[in-house]
Design a protein around this motif. Sequence first.
Motif, PDB file in Angstrom:
ATOM      1  N   LYS A 399      39.538  -2.700  -4.342  1.00 17.61           N
ATOM      2  CA  LYS A 399      38.538  -3.397  -4.184  1.00 17.61           C
ATOM      3  C   LYS A 399      39.273  -4.840  -3.629  1.00 17.61           C
ATOM      4  CE  LYS A 399      36.499  -2.243  -8.815  1.00 17.61           C
ATOM      5  NZ  LYS A 399      36.720  -2.693 -10.302  1.00 17.61           N
ATOM      6  N   LEU A 400      40.551  -5.202  -3.956  1.00 22.90           N
ATOM      7  CA  LEU A 400      41.823  -6.220  -2.916  1.00 22.90           C
ATOM      8  C   LEU A 400      41.638  -5.327  -1.571  1.00 22.90           C
ATOM      9  CD1 LEU A 400      42.773  -9.023  -3.901  1.00 22.90           C
ATOM     10  CD2 LEU A 400      45.186  -7.766  -4.292  1.00 22.90           C
ATOM     11  N   LYS A 401      41.510  -5.488  -0.873  1.00 21.96           N
ATOM     12  CA  LYS A 401      42.048  -4.530   0.097  1.00 21.96           C
ATOM     13  C   LYS A 401      40.358  -4.670   0.907  1.00 21.96           C
ATOM     14  CE  LYS A 401      43.036  -3.772   4.121  1.00 21.96           C
ATOM     15  NZ  LYS A 401      44.899  -4.638   5.122  1.00 21.96           N
ATOM     16  N   GLU A 402      38.961  -4.701   0.291  1.00 25.16           N
ATOM     17  CA  GLU A 402      37.714  -4.513   0.358  1.00 25.16           C
ATOM     18  C   GLU A 402      37.457  -6.547   0.819  1.00 25.16           C
ATOM     19  OE1 GLU A 402      33.463  -3.558  -0.810  1.00 25.16           O
ATOM     20  OE2 GLU A 402      34.560  -2.926  -2.136  1.00 25.16           O
ATOM     21  N   LEU A 403      37.783  -7.346  -0.388  1.00 26.72           N
ATOM     22  CA  LEU A 403      37.573  -8.863   0.076  1.00 26.72           C
ATOM     23  C   LEU A 403      38.606  -8.910   1.127  1.00 26.72           C
ATOM     24  CD1 LEU A 403      36.640 -11.144  -1.143  1.00 26.72           C
ATOM     25  CD2 LEU A 403      38.448 -10.691  -2.961  1.00 26.72           C
ATOM     26  N   GLU A 404      39.552  -8.840   1.160  1.00 24.38           N
ATOM     27  CA  GLU A 404      40.326  -9.539   2.018  1.00 24.38           C
ATOM     28  C   GLU A 404      39.915  -9.172   3.544  1.00 24.38           C
ATOM     29  OE1 GLU A 404      45.124  -8.960   3.444  1.00 24.38           O
ATOM     30  OE2 GLU A 404      44.274  -7.217   1.910  1.00 24.38           O
ATOM     31  N   GLU A 417      31.538 -18.837  -3.809  1.00 20.84           N
ATOM     32  CA  GLU A 417      32.143 -18.931  -5.284  1.00 20.84           C
ATOM     33  C   GLU A 417      31.882 -17.356  -5.392  1.00 20.84           C
ATOM     34  OE1 GLU A 417      31.731 -20.260  -9.130  1.00 20.84           O
ATOM     35  OE2 GLU A 417      32.113 -20.823  -7.574  1.00 20.84           O
ATOM     36  N   GLN A 418      31.760 -16.938  -4.875  1.00 25.15           N
ATOM     37  CA  GLN A 418      31.264 -15.083  -5.475  1.00 25.15           C
ATOM     38  C   GLN A 418      32.867 -14.874  -5.092  1.00 25.15           C
ATOM     39  OE1 GLN A 418      28.002 -13.079  -2.948  1.00 25.15           O
ATOM     40  NE2 GLN A 418      26.556 -14.069  -3.409  1.00 25.15           N
ATOM     41  N   TYR A 419      33.094 -15.208  -4.110  1.00 27.01           N
ATOM     42  CA  TYR A 419      34.736 -14.369  -3.149  1.00 27.01           C
ATOM     43  C   TYR A 419      35.903 -14.912  -4.703  1.00 27.01           C
ATOM     44  CZ  TYR A 419      33.121 -14.395   1.424  1.00 27.01           C
ATOM     45  OH  TYR A 419      32.056 -14.182   2.742  1.00 27.01           O
ATOM     46  N   LEU A 420      35.479 -16.121  -4.952  1.00 25.58           N
ATOM     47  CA  LEU A 420      36.482 -16.859  -6.399  1.00 25.58           C
ATOM     48  C   LEU A 420      36.179 -15.561  -7.713  1.00 25.58           C
ATOM     49  CD1 LEU A 420      36.440 -20.399  -5.411  1.00 25.58           C
ATOM     50  CD2 LEU A 420      38.110 -18.875  -5.610  1.00 25.58           C
ATOM     51  N   GLU A 421      34.699 -15.725  -7.479  1.00 24.53           N
ATOM     52  CA  GLU A 421      34.614 -14.466  -9.274  1.00 24.53           C
ATOM     53  C   GLU A 421      34.703 -13.602  -8.649  1.00 24.53           C
ATOM     54  OE1 GLU A 421      30.491 -14.769  -9.790  1.00 24.53           O
ATOM     55  OE2 GLU A 421      30.386 -16.617 -10.550  1.00 24.53           O
ATOM     56  N   ARG A 422      35.155 -12.856  -7.630  1.00 23.21           N
ATOM     57  CA  ARG A 422      35.068 -11.437  -7.581  1.00 23.21           C
ATOM     58  C   ARG A 422      37.095 -10.725  -7.310  1.00 23.21           C
ATOM     59  NH1 ARG A 422      32.369  -9.448  -1.846  1.00 23.21           N
ATOM     60  NH2 ARG A 422      33.615  -7.667  -1.989  1.00 23.21           N
ATOM     61  N   PHE A 452      49.016 -13.791  -2.916  1.00 22.52           N
ATOM     62  CA  PHE A 452      48.702 -13.335  -1.272  1.00 22.52           C
ATOM     63  C   PHE A 452      47.092 -13.342  -1.167  1.00 22.52           C
ATOM     64  CE2 PHE A 452      48.005 -11.094   2.115  1.00 22.52           C
ATOM     65  CZ  PHE A 452      48.515 -12.129   3.113  1.00 22.52           C
ATOM     66  N   VAL A 453      46.470 -12.204  -1.470  1.00 18.04           N
ATOM     67  CA  VAL A 453      44.595 -12.498  -1.066  1.00 18.04           C
ATOM     68  C   VAL A 453      44.094 -13.590  -1.603  1.00 18.04           C
ATOM     69  CG1 VAL A 453      42.490 -12.044  -1.234  1.00 18.04           C
ATOM     70  CG2 VAL A 453      44.660 -10.389  -1.174  1.00 18.04           C
ATOM     71  N   ARG A 454      44.517 -14.667  -2.746  1.00 16.66           N
ATOM     72  CA  ARG A 454      43.897 -16.051  -3.426  1.00 16.66           C
ATOM     73  C   ARG A 454      44.228 -16.771  -2.228  1.00 16.66           C
ATOM     74  NH1 ARG A 454      41.692 -17.786  -7.839  1.00 16.66           N
ATOM     75  NH2 ARG A 454      42.659 -15.508  -8.890  1.00 16.66           N
ATOM     76  N   ALA A 455      45.300 -16.769  -1.789  1.00 16.10           N
ATOM     77  CA  ALA A 455      45.954 -17.804  -0.698  1.00 16.10           C
ATOM     78  C   ALA A 455      45.304 -17.995   0.868  1.00 16.10           C
ATOM     79  CB  ALA A 455      48.110 -17.934  -0.577  1.00 16.10           C
ATOM     80  N   VAL A 456      45.328 -16.158   0.928  1.00 13.09           N
ATOM     81  CA  VAL A 456      43.944 -16.277   2.557  1.00 13.09           C
ATOM     82  C   VAL A 456      42.884 -16.692   2.653  1.00 13.09           C
ATOM     83  CG1 VAL A 456      42.903 -14.491   3.743  1.00 13.09           C
ATOM     84  CG2 VAL A 456      45.545 -14.000   2.913  1.00 13.09           C
ATOM     85  N   LEU A 457      42.757 -16.810   1.095  1.00 15.57           N
ATOM     86  CA  LEU A 457      40.753 -17.050   0.501  1.00 15.57           C
ATOM     87  C   LEU A 457      41.014 -18.465   0.692  1.00 15.57           C
ATOM     88  CD1 LEU A 457      37.944 -17.098  -0.143  1.00 15.57           C
ATOM     89  CD2 LEU A 457      39.219 -17.133  -2.838  1.00 15.57           C
ATOM     90  N   TYR A 458      42.002 -19.178  -0.085  1.00 19.44           N
ATOM     91  CA  TYR A 458      42.220 -20.839  -0.152  1.00 19.44           C
ATOM     92  C   TYR A 458      42.460 -21.433   1.957  1.00 19.44           C
ATOM     93  CZ  TYR A 458      41.456 -21.901  -4.621  1.00 19.44           C
ATOM     94  OH  TYR A 458      40.824 -22.443  -5.888  1.00 19.44           O
ATOM     95  N   GLU A 459      42.861 -20.719   2.215  1.00 23.26           N
ATOM     96  CA  GLU A 459      42.988 -21.045   3.846  1.00 23.26           C
ATOM     97  C   GLU A 459      42.158 -21.680   4.840  1.00 23.26           C
ATOM     98  OE1 GLU A 459      45.806 -18.760   5.927  1.00 23.26           O
ATOM     99  OE2 GLU A 459      47.469 -18.754   5.068  1.00 23.26           O
TER     100      GLU A 459
END
Length: 500
Positions: A399-404, A417-422, A452-459
């Motif tokens: 799931k994490l790789k799919e989101l990345e 908002e969906q990214y954050l919830e997932r 790490f993925v959360r940091a990528v999302l915030y970037e």
Amino acid sequence: MSPPRKRLVSDNFKDHILGFFQDIQWSILAWYRYVKETWPIFVTLLSITAVAIYFAEPPPPSKVTFAAGVPGGSYEDIAKRYKDFFKRYDIELEVLPSTGPLANLQRMVDHTASPRIDVALTQSGLASDVAGVDQLAYLGSIDYEPIFFLMRKDRLPQTRDDFIDGLSDKRLGIGEPGTGTKVQFERLLALNDLTFKVSNFVVQSDQQSVADVLSGELDGVVLVDGIQSKNMQALLNSPEVVLLSPSRVQAYHRLLPYLDVLTIPEGSINLVDNVPAKDMKILSTTTALVVQKDLHPAIQFLLIKAAVEISGTASFFARQDTFPKFNESVIVRSPVAQEYFLKGSPYLDRHLPFWLAELLDRFAYVLMPFLAFAYPILLSLPGYRHKRLTRRIWNSYGKLKELELELSDDFDPLKAEQYLERLDQIESDAMRVKIYGSQGADYFKHRQHIHFVRAVLYEHLQKEGVVSGTEAAPSKPMGHEAGVNPNLRSDTRTETRNQG
């Protein structure tokens, strides 16, 4: 300046001792955690074991039926002593009267008989005349049963080589039907090529035959009884009656091997009157202890134990520890008895109460199959637990790789908002995973990758202007680009949701 004092115990030794106790502490803790996690499996295995013990080797019965003999006879006295012995172990021994040892065998093999006879006393040598004895087991012989020939002095037989040759013309009392005396006497007659004549031999109780001999109604009597019995003493103390001895006892013993040859020493019956006047050789069968082949092994063991205690003492004919012994060749010997005579009393019985020894013995009966079944299961639990954790982590990684990939290839600011919830859901699932010992490394590495993925999302959110650069964003873990502070928290909304 005084020299430094030597230490009695070096620091290195203290470290070894401390390490030893820490190893014990950690081992206990590891077992505690292991049992805490796997106790349902332990309970299930123990339940299966208990059921297997009960059905594979059920507990011994609380009541056993015992066929003795005629009321007032030696068999009845033996049965009462066995009953008292079994009472010490809280097992009821129901003594049932019968007409004798032959009747006991016939009743044991009769499936229609009620109640079922579990144990019986009989005479060695009688089983060959009874069909169906293959369903019985022989525990051993427990006493001598001498074959006495007593005649009135004025009616002694005129014999050639053996007095038995002349008995066929005498009126003899030979006991009641089923006593075995008639069978034993017929076999001795048959060896002399003589046949049984119903007109000469009187089938009646021993007590009646003794009275008829003393009154002169009978010429003599054949008794299979103890020398100290009431009937024997009445005849031996009568001046009109004499005890006879076959002259070819060794020949009878060879031809009928179940018969023993006993000696009555001179004067041993009555020393004052010197009865007998010389040593006498007589024939004797033995009292055999017979059980149903399917009788519980624990009951068979108790019967043998009782035989050792009751019959193992010295008597008129038997020396100390003569009985119990094997001398019956028709009925199959009990494996329990064979093991006892070979090895003696089991170790558990010598050191534990009967009920506990019997319980542990039944437990040992299924212990090896239980270990063969349970050991691989218990051995595989740690590996199964590790694989289970690995599967959950790798599922989360998918799931994490799919989101990345979605953030890298198809980022949509409107789905922030969906990214954050997932991502919050992935992290929440990861936090619910239980970890044990060394598995913590995989767990925390996974948590690190989530950050790490959360940091990528915030970037991506900062580039699109969804969040300002001044908002606190989680940094990438060490070893990744843009990682400056691994202790930074995620935004307030996400962190609050995780805590909830």
